[in-house]
Design a protein around this motif. Structure first.
Motif, PDB file in Angstrom:
ATOM      1  N   VAL A  15      10.206 -15.978  -5.646  1.00 39.14           N
ATOM      2  CA  VAL A  15      11.013 -16.391  -4.503  1.00 39.14           C
ATOM      3  C   VAL A  15      10.183 -16.679  -3.255  1.00 39.14           C
ATOM      4  O   VAL A  15      10.595 -17.472  -2.426  1.00 39.14           O
ATOM      5  CB  VAL A  15      12.107 -15.350  -4.183  1.00 39.14           C
ATOM      6  N   ASN A  16       9.039 -16.020  -3.098  1.00 40.82           N
ATOM      7  CA  ASN A  16       8.141 -16.249  -1.958  1.00 40.82           C
ATOM      8  C   ASN A  16       8.857 -16.220  -0.611  1.00 40.82           C
ATOM      9  O   ASN A  16       8.832 -17.177   0.156  1.00 40.82           O
ATOM     10  CB  ASN A  16       7.379 -17.566  -2.136  1.00 40.82           C
ATOM     11  N   ILE A  17       9.509 -15.099  -0.316  1.00 38.88           N
ATOM     12  CA  ILE A  17      10.228 -14.917   0.942  1.00 38.88           C
ATOM     13  C   ILE A  17       9.294 -14.257   1.954  1.00 38.88           C
ATOM     14  O   ILE A  17       8.807 -13.150   1.710  1.00 38.88           O
ATOM     15  CB  ILE A  17      11.476 -14.032   0.736  1.00 38.88           C
ATOM     16  N   PRO A  18       9.020 -14.906   3.093  1.00 34.62           N
ATOM     17  CA  PRO A  18       8.176 -14.259   4.104  1.00 34.62           C
ATOM     18  C   PRO A  18       8.917 -13.074   4.716  1.00 34.62           C
ATOM     19  O   PRO A  18      10.122 -13.139   4.961  1.00 34.62           O
ATOM     20  CB  PRO A  18       7.939 -15.359   5.132  1.00 34.62           C
ATOM     21  N   ILE A  19       8.184 -11.977   4.941  1.00 41.25           N
ATOM     22  CA  ILE A  19       8.803 -10.775   5.489  1.00 41.25           C
ATOM     23  C   ILE A  19       7.939 -10.202   6.606  1.00 41.25           C
ATOM     24  O   ILE A  19       6.746 -10.479   6.698  1.00 41.25           O
ATOM     25  CB  ILE A  19       9.021  -9.693   4.407  1.00 41.25           C
ATOM     26  N   GLN A  20       8.591  -9.390   7.424  1.00 40.91           N
ATOM     27  CA  GLN A  20       7.906  -8.613   8.452  1.00 40.91           C
ATOM     28  C   GLN A  20       7.883  -7.188   7.915  1.00 40.91           C
ATOM     29  O   GLN A  20       8.928  -6.649   7.543  1.00 40.91           O
ATOM     30  CB  GLN A  20       8.685  -8.703   9.748  1.00 40.91           C
ATOM     31  N   LEU A  21       6.713  -6.577   7.831  1.00 44.18           N
ATOM     32  CA  LEU A  21       6.581  -5.291   7.151  1.00 44.18           C
ATOM     33  C   LEU A  21       5.867  -4.287   8.032  1.00 44.18           C
ATOM     34  O   LEU A  21       4.921  -4.619   8.736  1.00 44.18           O
ATOM     35  CB  LEU A  21       5.787  -5.495   5.851  1.00 44.18           C
ATOM     36  N   LEU A  22       6.339  -3.037   7.972  1.00 40.34           N
ATOM     37  CA  LEU A  22       5.684  -1.936   8.648  1.00 40.34           C
ATOM     38  C   LEU A  22       5.001  -1.081   7.580  1.00 40.34           C
ATOM     39  O   LEU A  22       5.622  -0.724   6.578  1.00 40.34           O
ATOM     40  CB  LEU A  22       6.679  -1.075   9.431  1.00 40.34           C
ATOM     41  N   SER A  23       3.731  -0.792   7.806  1.00 38.04           N
ATOM     42  CA  SER A  23       2.980   0.018   6.846  1.00 38.04           C
ATOM     43  C   SER A  23       2.106   1.006   7.600  1.00 38.04           C
ATOM     44  O   SER A  23       1.918   0.895   8.814  1.00 38.04           O
ATOM     45  CB  SER A  23       2.104  -0.874   5.957  1.00 38.04           C
ATOM     46  N   VAL A  24       1.581   1.963   6.862  1.00 38.23           N
ATOM     47  CA  VAL A  24       0.566   2.866   7.405  1.00 38.23           C
ATOM     48  C   VAL A  24      -0.689   2.687   6.559  1.00 38.23           C
ATOM     49  O   VAL A  24      -0.610   2.341   5.380  1.00 38.23           O
ATOM     50  CB  VAL A  24       1.016   4.350   7.402  1.00 38.23           C
ATOM     51  N   THR A  25      -1.819   2.910   7.186  1.00 36.31           N
ATOM     52  CA  THR A  25      -3.098   2.800   6.494  1.00 36.31           C
ATOM     53  C   THR A  25      -3.828   4.118   6.658  1.00 36.31           C
ATOM     54  O   THR A  25      -3.975   4.612   7.778  1.00 36.31           O
ATOM     55  CB  THR A  25      -3.935   1.644   7.091  1.00 36.31           C
ATOM     56  N   ASP A  26      -4.268   4.683   5.530  1.00 35.10           N
ATOM     57  CA  ASP A  26      -4.988   5.954   5.639  1.00 35.10           C
ATOM     58  C   ASP A  26      -6.440   5.691   6.035  1.00 35.10           C
ATOM     59  O   ASP A  26      -6.876   4.544   6.145  1.00 35.10           O
ATOM     60  CB  ASP A  26      -4.849   6.786   4.362  1.00 35.10           C
ATOM     61  N   ARG A  27      -7.191   6.726   6.228  1.00 33.46           N
ATOM     62  CA  ARG A  27      -8.563   6.567   6.721  1.00 33.46           C
ATOM     63  C   ARG A  27      -9.493   5.895   5.713  1.00 33.46           C
ATOM     64  O   ARG A  27     -10.565   5.431   6.074  1.00 33.46           O
ATOM     65  CB  ARG A  27      -9.131   7.905   7.151  1.00 33.46           C
ATOM     66  N   ASP A  28      -9.070   5.803   4.445  1.00 29.46           N
ATOM     67  CA  ASP A  28      -9.858   5.113   3.426  1.00 29.46           C
ATOM     68  C   ASP A  28      -9.454   3.647   3.276  1.00 29.46           C
ATOM     69  O   ASP A  28      -9.989   2.942   2.429  1.00 29.46           O
ATOM     70  CB  ASP A  28      -9.719   5.818   2.082  1.00 29.46           C
ATOM     71  N   GLY A  29      -8.477   3.187   4.068  1.00 25.44           N
ATOM     72  CA  GLY A  29      -8.055   1.789   4.027  1.00 25.44           C
ATOM     73  C   GLY A  29      -6.910   1.495   3.074  1.00 25.44           C
ATOM     74  O   GLY A  29      -6.527   0.342   2.909  1.00 25.44           O
ATOM     75  N   ARG A  30      -6.351   2.513   2.458  1.00 23.19           N
ATOM     76  CA  ARG A  30      -5.239   2.316   1.523  1.00 23.19           C
ATOM     77  C   ARG A  30      -3.951   2.059   2.304  1.00 23.19           C
ATOM     78  O   ARG A  30      -3.548   2.855   3.159  1.00 23.19           O
ATOM     79  CB  ARG A  30      -5.072   3.545   0.645  1.00 23.19           C
ATOM     80  N   ILE A  31      -3.283   0.927   2.002  1.00 25.33           N
ATOM     81  CA  ILE A  31      -2.064   0.517   2.691  1.00 25.33           C
ATOM     82  C   ILE A  31      -0.855   1.102   1.968  1.00 25.33           C
ATOM     83  O   ILE A  31      -0.765   1.039   0.745  1.00 25.33           O
ATOM     84  CB  ILE A  31      -1.949  -1.018   2.717  1.00 25.33           C
ATOM     85  N   THR A  32       0.085   1.640   2.748  1.00 26.05           N
ATOM     86  CA  THR A  32       1.344   2.138   2.199  1.00 26.05           C
ATOM     87  C   THR A  32       2.502   1.485   2.966  1.00 26.05           C
ATOM     88  O   THR A  32       2.743   1.811   4.122  1.00 26.05           O
ATOM     89  CB  THR A  32       1.440   3.672   2.317  1.00 26.05           C
ATOM     90  N   PRO A  33       3.214   0.527   2.325  1.00 19.60           N
ATOM     91  CA  PRO A  33       4.373  -0.095   2.972  1.00 19.60           C
ATOM     92  C   PRO A  33       5.500   0.922   3.149  1.00 19.60           C
ATOM     93  O   PRO A  33       5.766   1.734   2.259  1.00 19.60           O
ATOM     94  CB  PRO A  33       4.795  -1.193   1.986  1.00 19.60           C
ATOM     95  N   LEU A  34       6.173   0.892   4.314  1.00 21.59           N
ATOM     96  CA  LEU A  34       7.272   1.813   4.598  1.00 21.59           C
ATOM     97  C   LEU A  34       8.638   1.119   4.583  1.00 21.59           C
ATOM     98  O   LEU A  34       9.578   1.614   3.998  1.00 21.59           O
ATOM     99  CB  LEU A  34       7.056   2.488   5.948  1.00 21.59           C
ATOM    100  N   TRP A  35       8.744  -0.008   5.280  1.00 20.92           N
ATOM    101  CA  TRP A  35       9.978  -0.789   5.310  1.00 20.92           C
ATOM    102  C   TRP A  35       9.647  -2.229   5.661  1.00 20.92           C
ATOM    103  O   TRP A  35       8.571  -2.522   6.149  1.00 20.92           O
ATOM    104  CB  TRP A  35      11.020  -0.219   6.269  1.00 20.92           C
TER     105      TRP A  35
END
Length: 99
Positions: A15-35
């Motif tokens: 579907v390729n729907i553009p989204i606005q996303l909030l994430s957190v990044t830990d000190r090792d650079g790992r991204i975790t999407p929240l909403w």
């Protein structure tokens, strides 16, 4: 982001729907999407909480590097599984497909 129902049959597709996303990044650079939130065809902004991250991977298609996240979200009374991708060059998020 409603179901893709055609002639009474559910169809999964890219579907390729553009989204606005909030994430957190830990000190090792790992991204975790929240909403994330997106604009519907009726120009309404809808927000979706990410309940679970099922898998993470990195993709490289013809030199385009993307981070892939398979996530579970709540849509009304049911859960949906979808694949989101983050383009590391353009720094843009999108829903790639519903699973």
């Amino acid at each position: 982001m409603e179901d893709q129902i055609q002639n009474g049959t559910y169809h999964d597709r890219q579907v390729n729907i553009p989204i606005q996303l909030l994430s957190v990044t830990d000190r090792d650079g790992r991204i975790t999407p929240l909403w994330f939130r997106l604009e519907t065809e009726e120009h309404e902004i809808r927000k979706f909480q990410i309940e679970d991250i099922i898998s993470r991977d990195e993709k490289n298609y013809v030199g385009v590097k993307e981070k892939q996240f398979v996530c579970r979200i709540r849509q009304g009374e049911r859960s949906r599984t979808l694949e989101m991708r983050y383009n590391t060059v353009t720094q843009r998020w999108r829903i790639f497909q519903f699973l």
